[in-house]
Design a protein around this motif. Structure first.
Motif, short mmCIF file in Angstrom:
data_model
loop_
_atom_site.label_atom_id
_atom_site.label_comp_id
_atom_site.label_asym_id
_atom_site.label_seq_id
_atom_site.Cartn_x
_atom_site.Cartn_y
_atom_site.Cartn_z
N VAL A 42 34.02 -43.74 35.45
CA VAL A 42 34.48 -41.71 34.97
C VAL A 42 34.93 -41.48 33.94
O VAL A 42 34.89 -41.93 33.03
CB VAL A 42 36.52 -41.80 35.95
CG1 VAL A 42 36.30 -40.33 35.64
CG2 VAL A 42 36.36 -42.04 37.43
N PHE A 44 35.57 -39.21 31.24
CA PHE A 44 36.06 -37.99 30.95
C PHE A 44 35.93 -37.25 29.32
O PHE A 44 35.04 -37.75 28.69
CB PHE A 44 37.45 -38.24 30.72
CG PHE A 44 38.39 -39.17 31.99
CD1 PHE A 44 39.71 -38.34 32.53
CD2 PHE A 44 38.18 -40.49 31.96
CE1 PHE A 44 39.85 -38.27 33.60
CE2 PHE A 44 38.62 -40.87 33.17
CZ PHE A 44 39.40 -39.79 33.53
N ASP A 241 40.52 -35.87 40.34
CA ASP A 241 39.30 -36.62 40.11
C ASP A 241 38.59 -36.21 42.02
O ASP A 241 39.68 -37.41 42.50
CB ASP A 241 38.99 -38.00 39.45
CG ASP A 241 37.44 -38.79 40.02
OD1 ASP A 241 36.81 -37.65 40.48
OD2 ASP A 241 37.36 -39.75 39.27
N ARG A 243 36.65 -37.06 43.61
CA ARG A 243 35.79 -38.09 44.56
C ARG A 243 36.56 -39.30 44.94
O ARG A 243 36.88 -39.81 45.62
CB ARG A 243 34.42 -38.65 43.24
CG ARG A 243 33.68 -38.01 42.89
CD ARG A 243 32.91 -37.89 41.95
NE ARG A 243 33.56 -38.22 40.66
CZ ARG A 243 33.50 -38.42 39.44
NH1 ARG A 243 32.14 -39.02 39.43
NH2 ARG A 243 34.04 -38.62 38.25
N THR A 244 37.72 -39.05 44.28
CA THR A 244 39.03 -40.14 44.55
C THR A 244 40.12 -39.93 45.46
O THR A 244 41.20 -40.71 45.71
CB THR A 244 38.26 -41.07 44.14
OG1 THR A 244 39.52 -40.30 42.85
CG2 THR A 244 37.57 -41.85 43.40
N TYR A 248 44.21 -37.98 36.40
CA TYR A 248 44.94 -38.42 35.67
C TYR A 248 45.65 -38.09 34.63
O TYR A 248 45.21 -36.44 34.57
CB TYR A 248 43.59 -38.63 35.40
CG TYR A 248 42.35 -39.58 35.84
CD1 TYR A 248 42.95 -40.78 35.42
CD2 TYR A 248 41.51 -38.93 36.97
CE1 TYR A 248 41.97 -41.81 36.15
CE2 TYR A 248 41.52 -39.98 37.41
CZ TYR A 248 41.48 -41.69 37.31
OH TYR A 248 41.09 -42.34 38.39
N GLU A 270 47.34 -42.93 35.53
CA GLU A 270 46.75 -42.48 36.46
C GLU A 270 47.82 -42.20 37.39
O GLU A 270 49.37 -42.78 36.92
CB GLU A 270 46.19 -43.23 37.67
CG GLU A 270 45.60 -42.74 38.99
CD GLU A 270 45.58 -43.89 39.92
OE1 GLU A 270 45.80 -43.39 41.23
OE2 GLU A 270 44.99 -44.92 39.59
N LEU A 295 36.66 -33.64 34.04
CA LEU A 295 35.25 -33.40 34.20
C LEU A 295 34.69 -33.11 34.18
O LEU A 295 34.73 -31.46 35.31
CB LEU A 295 35.70 -34.30 35.59
CG LEU A 295 36.66 -35.97 35.85
CD1 LEU A 295 37.43 -36.40 37.46
CD2 LEU A 295 36.43 -36.69 34.87
N CYS A 298 32.82 -32.40 39.13
CA CYS A 298 33.30 -32.77 40.05
C CYS A 298 34.26 -31.93 41.02
O CYS A 298 35.36 -31.38 39.82
CB CYS A 298 34.29 -33.96 39.31
SG CYS A 298 35.11 -35.56 40.16
#
Length: 323
Positions: A42, A44, A241, A243-244, A248, A270, A295, A298
């Motif tokens: 990832v 950042f 994020d 995507r997941t 963060y 995290e 990000l 995203c």
């Protein structure tokens, strides 16, 4: 000669688990996609305000770094000689928006600039000035994809407390939404994909930092939990994020020994959104402090394509005998 031709399309059906059709490829299950995203590096982006390796030159500016790699591996993207961000910032649709200006608790002295930066060229493509009695005065910004709205977490300069405000991305003007129901200094907020606002509050007097949910309609706060680290820094950044689904956060934390001596360490962490517990992902080498974290490109996922569908066609053609 008279031919009667009848053509009938009797059925078009979708059936789960009925196989596939040439050229039709069902999407992979969401779990598999998430697992793949978990293994990717990832990258950042953020605005670095402090670094203990800086001496005479303060290299404040935009930087990028990854969740892996060396602890002092940062790429400078643009720089300036003074504080980069004083009022938070957030990414949306190829641009980064942020507030900088005079840090003051006196309303009459408020003088801020709302900036728009192209994240491909890192050039400022828009800026507007805002002075007293403006509401464009914030600690943190975050974009809510569920409502297509930028929000700001702002101080109430006329009395104690804080406000939630919406942000006009064209003019930089802020509009009151609600007063926050608790006196919480929150320098970093972020939205989950489904539109829940989270904020990490700093409380130096209690030597603690806690994760809260903040209702974006009425300012009501709900404690999620203590992050497990003491923070005594004005700057922090937070980002999801999508995507997941991971949240963060980055700031400078400290520990205290038996002689009340402090040791400061900066992290990328995290945060578990169910417990509030923070887990270090990367420890920075030189006390790097970011005032924003984001990000690029995203966005929350579109609904997953339905898996295992097949299309069946059934047609009948009847041609009558000549009469």
């Amino acid at each position: 000669m008279n031919h009667k031709i009848a053509i009938g399309l009797l059925g078009l059906g979708l059936a789960a688990g009925a196989g596939t059709i040439a050229g039709f490829r069902p999407s992979a299950p969401a779990a598999a996609a998430t697992a793949a995203a978990d293994t990717e590096t990832v990258t950042f982006y953020g605005t670095m305000e402090r670094n203990t390796s800086w001496t005479q030159t303060q290299n404040v500016g935009f930087y990028s770094f990854t969740d892996s790699g060396e602890p002092d591996e940062f790429t400078m993207l643009t720089s300036q000689t003074n504080k980069m961000v004083t009022g938070g910032g957030a990414y949306y649709d190829g641009y980064f928006y942020y507030v900088n200006g005079v840090e003051t608790s006196i309303p009459e002295k408020i003088s801020n600039t709302f900036n728009k930066v192209d994240v491909e060229t890192w050039e400022t493509v828009g800026a507007s000035g805002h002075t007293y009695p403006t509401l464009t005065d914030s600690y943190a910004l975050a974009y809510d994809y569920s409502t297509s709205t930028m929000y700001a977490y702002c101080p109430d300069r006329t009395s104690d407390g804080y406000y939630l405000r919406t942000v006009d991305l064209k003019t930089g003007e802020f509009t009151d939404v609600a007063k926050v129901d608790a006196s919480l200094y929150i320098p970093a907020i972020a939205f989950s994909a489904d539109g829940v606002m989270y904020g990490v509050a700093h409380d130096p007097s209690q030597r603690s930092s806690k994760l809260y949910k903040i209702d974006k309609t009425n300012g009501k706060t709900t404690l999620v939990g203590d992050i497990g680290y003491m923070v005594n820094c004005d700057y922090a950044g937070a980002v999801f994020d999508y995507r997941t689904g991971k949240l963060y956060w980055s700031s400078m934390c400290y520990t205290v020994n038996q002689y009340q001596e402090r040791t400061y360490t900066s992290y990328l962490m995290e945060i578990d959104t169910t417990t509030g517990k923070a887990t270090p992902v990367k420890t920075f080498k030189n006390g790097e402090v970011f005032s924003t974290l984001f990000l690029k490109d995203c966005h929350p996922k579109a609904p997953e394509a339905v898996d295992g569908l097949a299309v069946r066609y059934l047609s009948l053609i009847h041609i009558s005998e000549p009469t």
